[in-house]
Design a protein around this motif. Structure first.
Motif, PDB file in Angstrom:
ATOM      1  N   ASN A 116       0.843  -1.192   0.000  1.00 44.08           N
ATOM      2  CA  ASN A 116       0.000   0.000   0.000  1.00 44.08           C
ATOM      3  C   ASN A 116       0.881   1.245   0.000  1.00 44.08           C
ATOM      4  O   ASN A 116       1.961   1.251   0.582  1.00 44.08           O
ATOM      5  CB  ASN A 116      -0.912   0.022   1.224  1.00 44.08           C
ATOM      6  CG  ASN A 116      -1.942  -1.092   1.202  1.00 44.08           C
ATOM      7  OD1 ASN A 116      -2.344  -1.539   0.132  1.00 44.08           O
ATOM      8  ND2 ASN A 116      -2.357  -1.544   2.372  1.00 44.08           N
ATOM      9  N   GLU A 117       0.406   2.284  -0.671  1.00 39.37           N
ATOM     10  CA  GLU A 117       1.145   3.545  -0.720  1.00 39.37           C
ATOM     11  C   GLU A 117       0.583   4.500   0.332  1.00 39.37           C
ATOM     12  O   GLU A 117      -0.607   4.810   0.318  1.00 39.37           O
ATOM     13  CB  GLU A 117       1.035   4.179  -2.115  1.00 39.37           C
ATOM     14  CG  GLU A 117       1.477   3.266  -3.252  1.00 39.37           C
ATOM     15  CD  GLU A 117       2.970   2.989  -3.268  1.00 39.37           C
ATOM     16  OE1 GLU A 117       3.723   3.699  -2.573  1.00 39.37           O
ATOM     17  OE2 GLU A 117       3.368   2.049  -3.974  1.00 39.37           O
ATOM     18  N   TYR A 118       1.437   4.939   1.255  1.00 41.55           N
ATOM     19  CA  TYR A 118       0.996   5.779   2.358  1.00 41.55           C
ATOM     20  C   TYR A 118       1.801   7.074   2.417  1.00 41.55           C
ATOM     21  O   TYR A 118       2.985   7.089   2.055  1.00 41.55           O
ATOM     22  CB  TYR A 118       1.197   5.064   3.696  1.00 41.55           C
ATOM     23  CG  TYR A 118       0.288   3.900   3.943  1.00 41.55           C
ATOM     24  CD1 TYR A 118      -1.081   4.082   4.121  1.00 41.55           C
ATOM     25  CD2 TYR A 118       0.803   2.607   4.045  1.00 41.55           C
ATOM     26  CE1 TYR A 118      -1.923   3.002   4.382  1.00 41.55           C
ATOM     27  CE2 TYR A 118      -0.023   1.527   4.304  1.00 41.55           C
ATOM     28  CZ  TYR A 118      -1.388   1.733   4.472  1.00 41.55           C
ATOM     29  OH  TYR A 118      -2.213   0.668   4.726  1.00 41.55           O
ATOM     30  N   PRO A 119       1.192   8.147   2.922  1.00 41.42           N
ATOM     31  CA  PRO A 119       2.003   9.306   3.321  1.00 41.42           C
ATOM     32  C   PRO A 119       2.773   8.957   4.586  1.00 41.42           C
ATOM     33  O   PRO A 119       2.511   7.939   5.234  1.00 41.42           O
ATOM     34  CB  PRO A 119       0.953  10.391   3.592  1.00 41.42           C
ATOM     35  CG  PRO A 119      -0.273   9.629   3.980  1.00 41.42           C
ATOM     36  CD  PRO A 119      -0.249   8.354   3.178  1.00 41.42           C
ATOM     37  N   LEU A 120       3.754   9.781   4.934  1.00 40.70           N
ATOM     38  CA  LEU A 120       4.494   9.537   6.167  1.00 40.70           C
ATOM     39  C   LEU A 120       3.550   9.648   7.360  1.00 40.70           C
ATOM     40  O   LEU A 120       2.679  10.522   7.403  1.00 40.70           O
ATOM     41  CB  LEU A 120       5.626  10.541   6.330  1.00 40.70           C
ATOM     42  CG  LEU A 120       6.870  10.358   5.469  1.00 40.70           C
ATOM     43  CD1 LEU A 120       7.933  11.368   5.879  1.00 40.70           C
ATOM     44  CD2 LEU A 120       7.425   8.954   5.569  1.00 40.70           C
ATOM     45  N   PRO A 121       3.701   8.777   8.345  1.00 45.03           N
ATOM     46  CA  PRO A 121       2.871   8.896   9.551  1.00 45.03           C
ATOM     47  C   PRO A 121       3.268  10.125  10.354  1.00 45.03           C
ATOM     48  O   PRO A 121       4.378  10.653  10.189  1.00 45.03           O
ATOM     49  CB  PRO A 121       3.188   7.602  10.305  1.00 45.03           C
ATOM     50  CG  PRO A 121       4.554   7.220   9.844  1.00 45.03           C
ATOM     51  CD  PRO A 121       4.639   7.661   8.414  1.00 45.03           C
ATOM     52  N   PRO A 122       2.393  10.597  11.227  1.00 44.35           N
ATOM     53  CA  PRO A 122       2.727  11.785  12.034  1.00 44.35           C
ATOM     54  C   PRO A 122       3.979  11.534  12.861  1.00 44.35           C
ATOM     55  O   PRO A 122       4.150  10.455  13.444  1.00 44.35           O
ATOM     56  CB  PRO A 122       1.482  11.977  12.913  1.00 44.35           C
ATOM     57  CG  PRO A 122       0.769  10.659  12.882  1.00 44.35           C
ATOM     58  CD  PRO A 122       1.075  10.055  11.561  1.00 44.35           C
ATOM     59  N   GLY A 123       4.868  12.528  12.876  1.00 41.39           N
ATOM     60  CA  GLY A 123       6.083  12.433  13.672  1.00 41.39           C
ATOM     61  C   GLY A 123       7.269  11.824  12.961  1.00 41.39           C
ATOM     62  O   GLY A 123       8.379  11.856  13.476  1.00 41.39           O
ATOM     63  N   ALA A 124       7.056  11.249  11.770  1.00 43.22           N
ATOM     64  CA  ALA A 124       8.160  10.637  11.020  1.00 43.22           C
ATOM     65  C   ALA A 124       8.897  11.702  10.212  1.00 43.22           C
ATOM     66  O   ALA A 124       8.299  12.684   9.772  1.00 43.22           O
ATOM     67  CB  ALA A 124       7.632   9.547  10.101  1.00 43.22           C
ATOM     68  N   ASN A 125      10.192  11.489   9.999  1.00 43.22           N
ATOM     69  CA  ASN A 125      11.018  12.472   9.300  1.00 43.22           C
ATOM     70  C   ASN A 125      11.991  11.806   8.331  1.00 43.22           C
ATOM     71  O   ASN A 125      12.589  10.782   8.646  1.00 43.22           O
ATOM     72  CB  ASN A 125      11.832  13.302  10.299  1.00 43.22           C
ATOM     73  CG  ASN A 125      10.955  14.208  11.135  1.00 43.22           C
ATOM     74  OD1 ASN A 125      10.460  15.226  10.669  1.00 43.22           O
ATOM     75  ND2 ASN A 125      10.745  13.802  12.380  1.00 43.22           N
TER      76      ASN A 125
END
Length: 567
Positions: A116-125
């Motif tokens: 699955n294609e996801y945006p970065l999760p919150p807090g990830a850099n």
């Protein structure tokens, strides 16, 4: 096979900076107006530029994009090429120009690799990106069979040996007008566009106080590809932002961006299993086409090899001139057969089906493995094709950049994929037809504040606690090829099975620690061993001496070199 672009990212917190690449020189380092030219020919330095205020931040779409490209979206790249051709058997209005393997103009993988294609999760850099990029569309190799075929057909017409009729009637006035080796206009556009796209995704990572080092090879199409990419990313004044190091690409020189140059057995009959398998397949899928075209050849004895060379002229003329009359000589099914022939070639000549597949790619693997651990490569002599002069100093092999750009060849990139042990791209390919669901073709390393759950929440109201499990900060690696995520657990069983395809970086580095031995570099490149029949090599290394008797008994199969190279 989808044209490949390999991307590696390593994570950690990074400072965003604004790109402002203006300078007073051209890409070649010279001013654009000489002392003898009138001032009104001068373009740099700009004399009456008007306001030149740049933006306050650079884009960082890879970090901020809430809607990554996925299965429900469509993407149509801007293309100056004619693609609206009436192809017999094309009932679903699909493009044959995506069936040309490495000769296709670049397009994103339309179906993905199962993640699955996801945006970065919150807090990830994201902090660092390592890019390995192929060259753009180009003219064929000067000594290739397609060039010989073009000259032969032109001479036959000029001598009056054949009178072409029907769909081959255009040959009565056709001439072979292709150049050799260098980029065509479409190839220049591909690399410039790719640089622009990469800027939008990672521009914020560029630190304007530094000048980065990028690497390419001395071959003209490789050097120009790097320069056009840089111009797309930084602008025409890119030499103020980056220094390009062209590594010598010649036989017997060590270079990881063209690893076959110092691997003897990759340049002889031992590594032509892909060609041999392709010839078998061509005689099957081009049988009907050869009968059709032979009937129109006016007495010339048209062969299967002629049909294959005619097919190959289509993508080369298409990117060179925008349209080719060779393209609609073949049915949609025959173009599917052509794509599979290239899959066979890459797999058997350069990939898991080649005895030198891992050896050719292992040098770059070791370079990246060292760089991700923050030190210069240190490998035993004779175990890779790493150029020890170039990697002995951070002046030419830097370790502290936020952006790393390397430019390589398509065949070399496939060997690198093989050397990484990405076995999901090593499915055995039979010379009598494609298996179902075959796969032939960018790494991101991302810091998260806690371990990321294996199954991502899909609710738009999900909070950070829905993404993370209890634990400490974790670093993950994310591989993307042709803009689609590759599920690492399919190649590396040690990785957790995750719907985002990621794997913990520490796990991947542990796996990579054993890849140098698996490549069997010296034996693969310099050893004496028999050439195996197509399909007998499946791990990118020669069949071991221990297995020779078990696999073949006393009747070893030897295959001589094919004299036809089309890549």
């Amino acid at each position: 096979m989808v044209s490949s672009r390999l991307l590696f990212l390593s994570g950690g917190l990074a400072s965003a900076a604004v790109l402002d690449p203006r300078q007073a020189t051209t890409a070649s380092g010279e001013t654009t107006a000489s002392a003898t030219e009138p001032w009104y020919y001068q373009t740099t330095p700009e004399l009456f530029a008007g306001p030149t205020t740049t933006g306050l931040i650079a884009p960082f779409l890879a970090q901020t994009n809430p809607a990554p490209w996925g299965a429900e979206a469509s993407f149509v790249p801007n293309a100056p090429l004619e693609t609206n051709l009436p192809i017999q058997g094309n009932t679903n209005n699909q493009s044959i120009f995506q069936l040309h393997g490495q000769l296709s103009s670049y397009f994103p993988n339309p179906i993905g690799f199962g993640s699955n294609e996801y945006p970065l999760p919150p807090g990830a850099n994201i902090s660092t990106v390592h890019l390995l990029h192929r060259h753009g569309a180009r003219y064929p190799t000067g000594t290739s069979s397609v060039a010989s075929f073009g000259s032969k057909i032109q001479n036959i017409t000029a001598n009056g040996t054949a009178k072409w009729t029907g769909d081959l009637g255009f040959l009565n006035n056709w001439k072979y007008n292709l150049g050799a080796e260098i980029l065509v206009a479409r190839g220049r556009q591909e690399l410039f566009d790719s640089g622009v796209l990469f800027y939008y995704n990672y521009g914020a990572l560029y630190n304007t106080s530094t000048k980065i080092i990028a690497r390419t090879t001395t071959q003209d199409r490789m050097l120009k590809s790097a320069e056009y990419f840089m111009a797309g990313f930084f602008g025409l004044e890119w030499t103020q932002n980056a220094s390009l190091v062209p590594i010598i690409e010649q036989n017997n020189f060590n270079i990881t961006l063209a690893g076959y140059m110092n691997c003897n057995n990759s340049n002889n009959y031992l590594s032509t299993g892909g060609n041999n398998a392709s010839v078998i397949w061509e005689n099957i899928y081009l049988a009907d086409a050869t009968k059709r075209l032979k009937a129109l050849a006016g007495g010339y004895n048209w062969t299967v090899a002629d049909s294959y060379n005619a097919q190959t002229l289509c993508p080369y003329e298409h990117v060179a001139f925008g349209y080719s009359q060779w393209c609609d000589l073949f049915t949609y099914e025959e173009w599917q057969g052509f794509e599979y022939s290239i899959d066979l070639q890459f797999n058997g000549n350069n990939g898991f089906g080649s005895p030198t597949g891992r050896a050719v790619g292992i040098g770059y693997v070791e370079e990246l493995y060292a760089r991700l651990q923050g030190h210069l490569p240190d490998v035993p002599p004779g175990t890779t094709q790493i150029n020890t002069t170039m990697v002995a100093s951070t002046a030419t092999f830097p370790l502290n950049q936020t952006l790393y750009f390397d430019f390589s060849h398509d065949t070399n990139i496939f060997s690198i994929i093989t050397a990484f042990g990405l076995k999901q791209f090593g499915q055995p390919l039979g010379p009598t037809g494609p298996p179902a669901n075959r796969q032939l073709i960018v790494w991101e390393i991302i810091h998260t504040p806690q371990p990321l759950k294996a199954i991502r929440p899909t609710s738009p109201n999900a909070t950070a606690s829905d993404f993370y499990a209890n634990g400490t900060a974790t670093t993950y690696i994310h591989l993307s090829i042709s803009q689609r995520t590759v599920p690492l657990y399919k190649s590396y069983p040690q990785c957790e099975e995750r719907d985002d395809g990621w794997c913990e970086l520490s796990t991947v580095l542990e796996i990579w620690s054993g890849l140098l031995d698996q490549a069997e570099y010296d034996y693969s490149c310099n050893g004496k061993y028999p050439a195996a029949a197509p399909g007998n090599i499946t791990n990118g290394v020669p069949i071991s001496k221990r297995d020779l008797g078990r696999r073949f008994g006393s009747g070893l199969e030897f295959y001589e070199s094919s004299d036809r190279w089309v890549l």
